[in-house]
Design an enzyme around this catalytic site. Structure first.
Site, PDB file in Angstrom:
ATOM      1  N   LYS A 117      24.484  44.121  39.944  1.00 59.12           N
ATOM      2  CA  LYS A 117      25.097  43.591  41.216  1.00 59.12           C
ATOM      3  C   LYS A 117      25.244  45.509  42.477  1.00 59.12           C
ATOM      4  O   LYS A 117      24.205  44.817  42.779  1.00 59.12           O
ATOM      5  CB  LYS A 117      25.693  42.608  41.423  1.00 59.12           C
ATOM      6  CG  LYS A 117      25.146  41.683  40.682  1.00 59.12           C
ATOM      7  CD  LYS A 117      26.056  40.368  41.479  1.00 59.12           C
ATOM      8  CE  LYS A 117      27.431  40.398  41.257  1.00 59.12           C
ATOM      9  NZ  LYS A 117      28.258  39.457  42.427  1.00 59.12           N
TER      10      LYS A 117
ATOM     11  N   ARG B 220      30.519  31.152  45.180  1.00 63.34           N
ATOM     12  CA  ARG B 220      30.902  30.400  43.440  1.00 63.34           C
ATOM     13  C   ARG B 220      31.118  29.103  42.828  1.00 63.34           C
ATOM     14  O   ARG B 220      31.015  28.854  42.002  1.00 63.34           O
ATOM     15  CB  ARG B 220      32.473  31.179  44.162  1.00 63.34           C
ATOM     16  CG  ARG B 220      32.434  33.240  43.643  1.00 63.34           C
ATOM     17  CD  ARG B 220      32.379  33.168  42.236  1.00 63.34           C
ATOM     18  NE  ARG B 220      32.646  35.136  42.315  1.00 63.34           N
ATOM     19  CZ  ARG B 220      33.521  35.905  42.220  1.00 63.34           C
ATOM     20  NH1 ARG B 220      34.244  35.515  43.123  1.00 63.34           N
ATOM     21  NH2 ARG B 220      33.119  37.096  42.375  1.00 63.34           N
TER      22      ARG B 220
ATOM     23  N   ARG C 196      34.817  51.251  33.116  1.00 71.03           N
ATOM     24  CA  ARG C 196      34.515  51.711  34.103  1.00 71.03           C
ATOM     25  C   ARG C 196      35.592  52.310  34.510  1.00 71.03           C
ATOM     26  O   ARG C 196      36.327  52.744  34.728  1.00 71.03           O
ATOM     27  CB  ARG C 196      34.431  50.952  34.838  1.00 71.03           C
ATOM     28  CG  ARG C 196      33.975  50.553  36.290  1.00 71.03           C
ATOM     29  CD  ARG C 196      33.871  49.501  37.224  1.00 71.03           C
ATOM     30  NE  ARG C 196      34.521  49.229  36.979  1.00 71.03           N
ATOM     31  CZ  ARG C 196      34.673  47.565  38.283  1.00 71.03           C
ATOM     32  NH1 ARG C 196      34.019  47.120  38.472  1.00 71.03           N
ATOM     33  NH2 ARG C 196      36.044  47.204  37.878  1.00 71.03           N
TER      34      ARG C 196
ATOM     35  N   ARG D 295      41.497  51.127  36.458  1.00 71.05           N
ATOM     36  CA  ARG D 295      41.633  50.258  37.925  1.00 71.05           C
ATOM     37  C   ARG D 295      43.040  49.497  37.377  1.00 71.05           C
ATOM     38  O   ARG D 295      42.478  48.794  36.072  1.00 71.05           O
ATOM     39  CB  ARG D 295      40.431  49.065  38.101  1.00 71.05           C
ATOM     40  CG  ARG D 295      39.874  49.698  39.339  1.00 71.05           C
ATOM     41  CD  ARG D 295      38.708  49.060  39.760  1.00 71.05           C
ATOM     42  NE  ARG D 295      38.308  47.697  39.995  1.00 71.05           N
ATOM     43  CZ  ARG D 295      38.310  46.719  40.361  1.00 71.05           C
ATOM     44  NH1 ARG D 295      37.276  47.067  40.658  1.00 71.05           N
ATOM     45  NH2 ARG D 295      38.542  45.392  40.842  1.00 71.05           N
TER      46      ARG D 295
ATOM     47  N   ARG E 238      38.497  37.300  34.166  1.00 63.33           N
ATOM     48  CA  ARG E 238      37.405  36.787  35.116  1.00 63.33           C
ATOM     49  C   ARG E 238      35.840  36.691  35.126  1.00 63.33           C
ATOM     50  O   ARG E 238      35.870  36.651  35.925  1.00 63.33           O
ATOM     51  CB  ARG E 238      37.414  38.283  35.838  1.00 63.33           C
ATOM     52  CG  ARG E 238      38.967  39.131  36.621  1.00 63.33           C
ATOM     53  CD  ARG E 238      38.216  40.355  37.480  1.00 63.33           C
ATOM     54  NE  ARG E 238      37.878  41.404  37.487  1.00 63.33           N
ATOM     55  CZ  ARG E 238      38.431  42.399  37.158  1.00 63.33           C
ATOM     56  NH1 ARG E 238      39.933  42.156  37.105  1.00 63.33           N
ATOM     57  NH2 ARG E 238      37.808  43.311  36.450  1.00 63.33           N
TER      58      ARG E 238
END
Ligand SMILES: [Zn+2]
Length: 221
Positions: free
Chosen positions: A17, A93, A130, A162, A173
């Site tokens: 996205k 959301r 990532r 991260r 998530r």
């Protein structure tokens, strides 16, 4: 001149996205309004909103509807968004947020709601590899052979995993996203406002299909 656009982009984290929002924003010359980025900026700057949002996000939860609707209402009233439109990323959301957004945009309605669809297994794999620059936020993909941290090509900062990209946190998530977004997708689908775009092909290919979808919606409305 290409007309502006008012778009909502839905999609799992890791669906690409971010990349597509940047390209769509340049193409249609509209601001990319990422509520996640706005919240992170507020946290960095230590504003009242930021402090409140940090507590919620540190617990791995999502910030409440009232706060989010207020932030978005304020942002959409600014001249760039009113004049040309915007790409909304990370909002709405929930169905509650979508209903509030319909009210906010009653004069200038959304052109189309796009669901950038990438299967869960694929985004899980993408997110686990990532790495992100601690200073400028540039994303990288790790092959697994690098020394950690490595140096960012853009700014020279440290590129790291991260803290919230552990497999458990990612799964949590994605669960939250699916739980909350399934009713939202039904809401827009029932109104004929949803376009599902397969996000698994190349970024160029996905981008072409996105712009073609927006153009087709405009012609038919
Ligand atoms: Zn950097």
């Amino acid at each position: 001149m290409i007309p502006g656009a008012r778009l909502i982009l839905l999609g799992r984290q890791g669906a690409g996205k971010g990349t597509q929002c940047v390209r769509l924003s340049r193409h249609f010359v509209v601001p990319h309004i990422s509520t996640g980025d706005m919240l992170r900026a507020a946290v960095r700057e230590g504003t009242e909103l930021g402090i409140m949002a940090k507590q919620v996000m540190d617990a791995g939860n999502l910030v409440g509807d009232d706060i989010m609707v207020g932030i978005v209402r304020e942002r959409l009233s600014q001249t760039d968004a009113v004049g040309r439109g915007y790409i909304l990323d990370g909002f709405p959301r929930t169905v509650g947020q979508a209903i509030a957004l319909d009210e906010i945009t009653s004069d200038l309605p959304i052109d189309v709601v796009i669901d950038l669809d990438v299967p869960r297994e694929l985004v899980l794999a993408r997110l686990s590899s990532r790495r992100v620059c601690r200073d400028c936020g540039t994303n990288y993909v790790a092959s697994g052979h690098e020394k950690m941290p490595w140096i960012c090509e853009v700014c020279g900062g440290d590129v790291m995993h991260r803290d919230d990209d552990t497999p458990e946190a990612i799964a949590h998530r994605l669960d939250l996203y699916e739980e909350q977004t399934a009713p939202l997708i039904e809401y827009y689908q029932a109104q004929g406002r949803l376009a599902v775009i397969n996000g698994t092909s190349s970024p160029d290919d996905v981008f072409r299909r996105l712009t073609a979808t927006v153009d087709a919606r405009r012609r038919s409305s």
